[in-house]
Design a protein around this motif. Structure first.
Motif, PDB file in Angstrom:
ATOM      1  N   PHE A   1       0.828  -1.209   0.000  1.00  0.00           N
ATOM      2  CA  PHE A   1       0.000   0.000   0.000  1.00  0.00           C
ATOM      3  C   PHE A   1       0.860   1.256   0.000  1.00  0.00           C
ATOM      4  CE2 PHE A   1      -2.035   3.488   2.263  1.00  0.00           C
ATOM      5  CZ  PHE A   1      -3.202   3.643   1.530  1.00  0.00           C
ATOM      6  N   LEU A   2       1.855   1.299   0.890  1.00  0.00           N
ATOM      7  CA  LEU A   2       2.709   2.483   1.006  1.00  0.00           C
ATOM      8  C   LEU A   2       3.507   2.719  -0.274  1.00  0.00           C
ATOM      9  CD1 LEU A   2       4.090   2.094   4.658  1.00  0.00           C
ATOM     10  CD2 LEU A   2       2.349   3.702   3.825  1.00  0.00           C
ATOM     11  N   GLU A   3       4.024   1.647  -0.860  1.00  0.00           N
ATOM     12  CA  GLU A   3       4.798   1.797  -2.089  1.00  0.00           C
ATOM     13  C   GLU A   3       3.908   2.262  -3.232  1.00  0.00           C
ATOM     14  OE1 GLU A   3       8.073  -0.592  -4.831  1.00  0.00           O
ATOM     15  OE2 GLU A   3       6.825  -1.714  -3.428  1.00  0.00           O
TER      16      GLU A   3
ATOM     17  N   GLY B   1     -13.364  11.487 -14.346  1.00  0.00           N
ATOM     18  CA  GLY B   1     -13.140  10.992 -15.701  1.00  0.00           C
ATOM     19  C   GLY B   1     -11.743  10.403 -15.855  1.00  0.00           C
ATOM     20  N   ILE B   2     -10.759  11.096 -15.282  1.00  0.00           N
ATOM     21  CA  ILE B   2      -9.365  10.638 -15.340  1.00  0.00           C
ATOM     22  C   ILE B   2      -9.203   9.306 -14.612  1.00  0.00           C
ATOM     23  CG2 ILE B   2      -6.994  11.146 -14.587  1.00  0.00           C
ATOM     24  CD1 ILE B   2      -7.733  14.153 -14.847  1.00  0.00           C
ATOM     25  N   ILE B   3      -9.736   9.232 -13.391  1.00  0.00           N
ATOM     26  CA  ILE B   3      -9.517   8.040 -12.575  1.00  0.00           C
ATOM     27  C   ILE B   3     -10.252   6.835 -13.152  1.00  0.00           C
ATOM     28  CG2 ILE B   3     -11.391   8.163 -10.874  1.00  0.00           C
ATOM     29  CD1 ILE B   3      -7.671   7.633 -10.071  1.00  0.00           C
TER      30      ILE B   3
ATOM     31  N   PHE C   1      -1.706  -2.981  -4.163  1.00  0.00           N
ATOM     32  CA  PHE C   1      -0.688  -2.106  -4.749  1.00  0.00           C
ATOM     33  C   PHE C   1      -1.293  -1.209  -5.824  1.00  0.00           C
ATOM     34  CE2 PHE C   1       2.304  -1.511  -8.317  1.00  0.00           C
ATOM     35  CZ  PHE C   1       3.262  -0.724  -7.695  1.00  0.00           C
ATOM     36  N   ILE C   2      -2.024  -1.806  -6.782  1.00  0.00           N
ATOM     37  CA  ILE C   2      -2.635  -1.037  -7.871  1.00  0.00           C
ATOM     38  C   ILE C   2      -3.675  -0.061  -7.329  1.00  0.00           C
ATOM     39  CG2 ILE C   2      -4.060  -1.168  -9.946  1.00  0.00           C
ATOM     40  CD1 ILE C   2      -1.196  -2.068 -10.391  1.00  0.00           C
TER      41      ILE C   2
ATOM     42  N   LEU D   1      -5.263   5.496  -5.793  1.00  0.00           N
ATOM     43  CA  LEU D   1      -5.615   6.407  -4.707  1.00  0.00           C
ATOM     44  C   LEU D   1      -4.652   7.585  -4.653  1.00  0.00           C
ATOM     45  CD1 LEU D   1      -7.370   7.058  -2.229  1.00  0.00           C
ATOM     46  CD2 LEU D   1      -5.800   5.654  -0.857  1.00  0.00           C
ATOM     47  N   GLY D   2      -3.362   7.316  -4.848  1.00  0.00           N
ATOM     48  CA  GLY D   2      -2.362   8.390  -4.848  1.00  0.00           C
ATOM     49  C   GLY D   2      -2.609   9.384  -5.977  1.00  0.00           C
TER      50      GLY D   2
END
Length: 199
Positions: free
Chosen positions: A3-5, A42-44, A145-146, A151-152
């Motif tokens: 998650f952090l990476e 739209g982007i996400i 991870f994805i 989320l980032g």
């Protein structure tokens, strides 16, 4: 750890300044937070579609030269049309109450299409997904991870909208018109660059 990476990689995506970045800023500056958020969603959603294509093994279709040509061609045309429209546009500050659901959907479609029909986005996501597969072979860890990368990216885009809202209060219509013209030129240059890349 995954998650952090992933979240760190997603936040790091802020360094990529592409056409969708200028679309997001312009939409939020002129039409407010709601329009900016519509572009963000739209982007996400387009990013999620890219991830789904990678997951189902369809990403290989995106790196075939012929497919890249058509995807890039559509993206180039969209950027050219959008760039010309910004060149001709005169700034008029709108209150958020003027943005209706129909208008919100058009901002959503702009964010989705400009991001989705950009081959560079596919290249980045194919790289991120392949890295995740090697780093986290277990499906649960890979999904985390994805998801954290998405989320980032989502958080950085929301931050851009919030920043635009703060700037909006001090930007005059004249300065906004200049910003539109600059954006128009930049989008047209992105269009030409994209066309040369897929040629």
């Amino acid at each position: 750890m995954s998650f952090l990476e992933g979240f760190g990689i997603g936040l790091g995506m802020i360094i990529f300044i592409g056409p969708v970045f200028f679309l997001l800023l312009n939409s939020a500056l002129q039409y407010g937070v709601k329009a900016g958020l519509a572009v963000v969603f739209g982007i996400i959603i387009s990013d999620i579609v890219c991830v789904a294509l990678c997951y189902y093994g369809l990403s290989s279709l995106m790196i075939i030269k012929q497919n890249q040509f058509w995807i890039g061609g559509v993206g180039s045309i969209l950027l050219l049309i959008l760039g010309i429209s910004y060149l001709m546009k005169k700034a008029k500050k709108n209150t958020e109450s003027t943005i209706y659901y129909k208008g919100m959907f058009s901002f959503f479609i702009k964010g989705f299409s400009i991001n989705f029909f950009n081959p560079f986005v596919f290249v980045v996501w194919i790289g991120v997904y392949n890295y995740g597969q090697h780093r986290y072979p277990e499906s649960q860890s890979l999904l985390l991870f994805i998801g954290s990368v998405l989320l980032g990216i989502f958080c950085t885009d929301i931050a851009k909208v919030i920043l635009s809202k703060r700037v909006q209060k001090i930007v005059s219509s004249k300065n906004l018109t200049v910003f539109f013209k600059v954006t128009g030129v930049i989008l047209i240059l992105f269009s030409i660059r994209l066309l040369f890349w897929v040629w």
